[in-house]
Every structure is written in C-alpha cells, then in structure tokens.
Design an enzyme around this catalytic site. Sequence first.
Site, PDB file in Angstrom:
ATOM      1  N   LYS A 147      16.286  28.924 -14.140  1.00  0.00           N
ATOM      2  CA  LYS A 147      16.536  29.953 -13.129  1.00  0.00           C
ATOM      3  C   LYS A 147      15.195  30.610 -12.786  1.00  0.00           C
ATOM      4  O   LYS A 147      14.347  30.777 -13.667  1.00  0.00           O
ATOM      5  CB  LYS A 147      17.499  30.984 -13.736  1.00  0.00           C
ATOM      6  N   SER A 156      24.818  35.167 -10.795  1.00  0.00           N
ATOM      7  CA  SER A 156      23.614  34.971 -10.023  1.00  0.00           C
ATOM      8  C   SER A 156      22.886  33.653 -10.320  1.00  0.00           C
ATOM      9  O   SER A 156      22.017  33.257  -9.555  1.00  0.00           O
ATOM     10  CB  SER A 156      22.653  36.126 -10.267  1.00  0.00           C
ATOM     11  N   SER A 213      26.421  36.167 -15.061  1.00  0.00           N
ATOM     12  CA  SER A 213      25.584  35.332 -14.194  1.00  0.00           C
ATOM     13  C   SER A 213      25.437  33.868 -14.628  1.00  0.00           C
ATOM     14  O   SER A 213      25.081  33.034 -13.806  1.00  0.00           O
ATOM     15  CB  SER A 213      24.197  35.948 -14.048  1.00  0.00           C
TER      16      SER A 213
END
Lengths: 470, 99
Positions: free
Chosen positions: A76, A151, A175
């Site tokens: 990420k 996310s 997330s």
Amino acid sequence: MLNKSIKELSSLLNKKQISSVDLVNETYSQIEKFDSKLHSFITVKDKSVTLKEAEEKDKNRKSDSSVVFGLPFAVKDAYVTKDLRTTAGSKLLENFNSPYNATVVEKIIKAGGILIGKNNMDNWGHGASNENTNYEIPHNPWDMERITGGSSGGSAVSVSTRMVPFAVGEDTGGSIRNPSSMCNISGLKVTYGRVSRYGAIAYASSLDTVGPMAKSVEDLSYLLEIMAGHDDHDATSSRLPVEKYSQYLGDSIKGEIIGLPKEFLEKGLDPEIKKTVLTATKVFEKLGAKIIEVSLPHFIYGISIYYLIALSETSSNLGRYDSFRYGDKRELFSNETVRRILLGTYALSSGYADKLYKKAQKLRTILIQEYDQALKKCDVLLSPVTPSLPSKIGEMISDPLKNLLEDLYTGTVNLVGAPALVIPAGFSENNLPIGLQIVGKKFGEGELFQLGYSYQQETDWHKKLPIILK
Amino acid sequence: MTKVITKDLIDTLSKLAKISLTKEQEEKYASEFTSVMNYMEEIKNLDVDNIEETARVANDENVLREDIVKESLLQKEALKNSKNTSNGYFLVPAIFKED
C-alpha cells in the site's frame, strides 16, 4: 503461475521448475493487461530494475531461503520506500521520496521479496471505498462499476487479479478487511503491536496496524512469520516472541467455541450478508465447533467512539504536513481529509474535548471490557465485515456519513486492539463477494489461522476468480 | 435535539488546522458537519462515571533503550524533499517581525 500458493511457488522455485524472472514477467504482464482499467497501482517500479533483482534471486537461491525469496510483492502506498515515491494516495505527497524503507518493507526485502510497486488507497487511509484517492479511482474486478472497498483497495485488487502473490495493507478501522471482503481475498488485521508501524504513514496512531493480504489463510500465516516482531524504531511493537504461525494450519477446530454477538445481526445489515454469516456458522459446526450467542451492548455506539478517536488523532498526525520539510501545501488535502481534520480539531478543541474526545476514550474502555467479557465465554467472535455490498462508484463519496458507517463491524476491533481475519464466504445474487470476519484474543493470530484454514479446506470461495481473469 | 454547525465555527477550526477554505467550502463543510455531529451526539447521554480513559492498547510499559549514538540520516538525505533549504537548514517563513 501467480494463482499458486506462496508455499507452492517457493517449492517450484527450489526445484528450478520456474524462475523468479518468470514470476516477475508474469506480474508485469498481468499489470499491463488489467491495470489501465483497474488502477490498483499508483507507482510501478521499472521492469528492467525488478527483472535484474529477479536474476540475482535466481542465482543466489539456497535450499533454506525464505518462502518469499524471489517472489514479487506490492505494498500500500502508505509505507515509505527508499528511492520509490510514496504518496499516501494524496497529491500533497506527489513528489515525495523517502530516504528510508518502512520496517515491514525492509523485512520482506531482506527475506528476498521483490517489491514491484505501490498500491492505490484512499488518501491518508481516509475512506472505506478507495474513491478518496487523488489518483485514478480503482475498480472492483468483480464488477467494474463498483468500488473496491478501502482504504487498502489497490492492494486487494492486485491480489485478486493475481498481479502479485501477496501485498501489505494497513488497517486503522477496517482498511485491510473491508477491501479483502469486497474483492474476495484473505486479509489479516493483526493485534496492535504485533507488526512494527515504523515507516507507515500515520492515520491514527493508537489504531493503525500493518498486515498481510493474500489469496488464502495459509499464505497469510507464512507472511506474518516474516512481518511480525519487535522493532527498536516502534516503541509500541511487542516483545512477545513471534510464533511459527504456519504450524497452526491443519489443527482440528473440534470443541472451539465461536461467539456470535447478537448485536451484529440487527439493523443496518444487508440481508444477503446476514445469510452468508449464518451459513458460515453451519460450516464451522460441521467442522466440530460450537456456536453460542454473546452480547456487546455498547457495540452500537462503536462508530461514534471510533471516529471521535480516529479523527482526533488524524488531525494531530496530519499537522506535520507543513510543506517546508517535505510535501506540498495543506490546501491539497482532499475534501474527505479536510472534513476529518476539522472534525478531529473540533473534538479536541477546548470546551468540547471533555464532552467528545475524553468521553470517547472512556467508552473505549467499556468496549474493551465488553469484548473481554465476551471472549471469556468463547474462543473467537464471528462477524460480518461490512454492513453493505460494494456500492456503485460515486454513491458513497457523496454521502460522508454512509462512508463512516461502512466501518461498523471493523472499527471497534481496532479500538480493542484485537486481531481479526477476513476470509471469502460467498457471493450475493449479483455475484459480488461477501467476506466473513473472525475476531480473536490479543496475540491469538494462530487460532484465527487454525479456524480460517479449516474453513478454507471445507469451502472453495477463496479460489473463485473474477470473470475478467477467465 | 438537532445542533447546527455554523460557518463561523468552521472558520475557527480551519484556522486552528491551518487550512484556508473558500466561502463555498465553509458552507459545504458546515452542512456535512451537522449531519455527522448529530449522529455522534448519541454518546452524549451514556454513563461513563468512574471509567478510566484508554489512550493506548499496547501491552508493554516503560519501553526504554540505552542512550547510545547510532547512525542516522545524512543531512543531505533529510533535506532532499524540501523545496527551500539554506546551508543545511530548512528555510521557513519568519516567525518574529523585524522592527
């Protein structure tokens, strides 16, 4: 090849039946085929560089090399990486190049992993749909018109479309779990402190956790062995020894007691998701586990408690972006981020701090006590992941409150600090993935793997691939 | 009870957070704030008497280390993301006014 498990890939590499160069080539070919539409990456490393790394790995491979030695992976874009830009999904960091690697990145690279690129995300972790990125909005490979969840949406897409065998996500209130569920992969939110947060761009420091995202529970267990452990750079990283998590795989779950909090199946839950959770209880019963009802009376206030704390912390953490040392001006924060900073500033401001922030901290204590009580009656809790199926792109971004409510089942787990595993558990009538969440006791990741692995031996939801791959 | 968040409050908060907003943004945030804050009002009447606050969930207490000098970032690396530096320092706007 990238559809194979980490263990299988490692074994084929050891036998020289495949090479790291083959794997890296396949990774780029998947990215070229799909990512111009899916947008799971913000930055991809130059292929010539990673191919050279792969050649090195093929040359230096030993019989006792780590299972990730020579495997491509993605992280990420919330993790800083040396000489590879890190944006946190925001325009404010569009040209930021960290002088060092996050600990988790460093650990996987040291074990022999080949970093391919940085995954798309809601900027600063602010969102549950990945629509709040300043780059291209990623699309769900199961239905191109729908959100990936967030996310860590980009990481979920990269794994579900087999661009990489695994990725590293970040979970503050759901997330990792929410996009894992929406894209039909397995994901782990670790116990707070199990994996170092050093080099993870902070959203809310008392809630942020670093965890793996992969195709199966088996893969997750091997990854956690590499990622977990104490780090001098993160005082909250635990000194408890790292277990050999893969040894939990295959242990019988006979006699395990699974608690189903009655509040979890009440209002606000999509009926198809509810049905999926109840069907999963039957699978666990068949495997010898016992299902009991438990109660978490303050759970219904979870979203308010979670957001008052998370947003207070984020308003403080994002104060460091002053545009002098790195990054651009604060006016480049997105609408969602400005809203969150202002809400947090409000909750911490004089006159309101006692009524809002401190009150939320006290309610956090009550929630921890209720989880403790519930987990005295059972070994783990079973739960939905999100209250609704992946929405159409554009629907959630226009409704700030709906975006917050997506964290209903996941946010309280971060407040408690407990670990939680998400595994694929079925599909809706219109073929959208539905995940299942198993919440454990602190540092009880091994037991979660044991349960999740048993479930994945009995079912094949985690093996289903999006149609675009066929 | 519905509480309405005013543009003035948004203006104060944006100053505290050092983010300048346009008039339109202030109006938009004021209305969005109202819906979120009214939702969060639900905790107002909950009883938390005699409950301690939780600020952290890590288990370790008093994490200390030896006070030894270690290698750290080179000045050049630490400054490389800044747009404005001088003689090895970050340049920032003056805080005190010259008379």
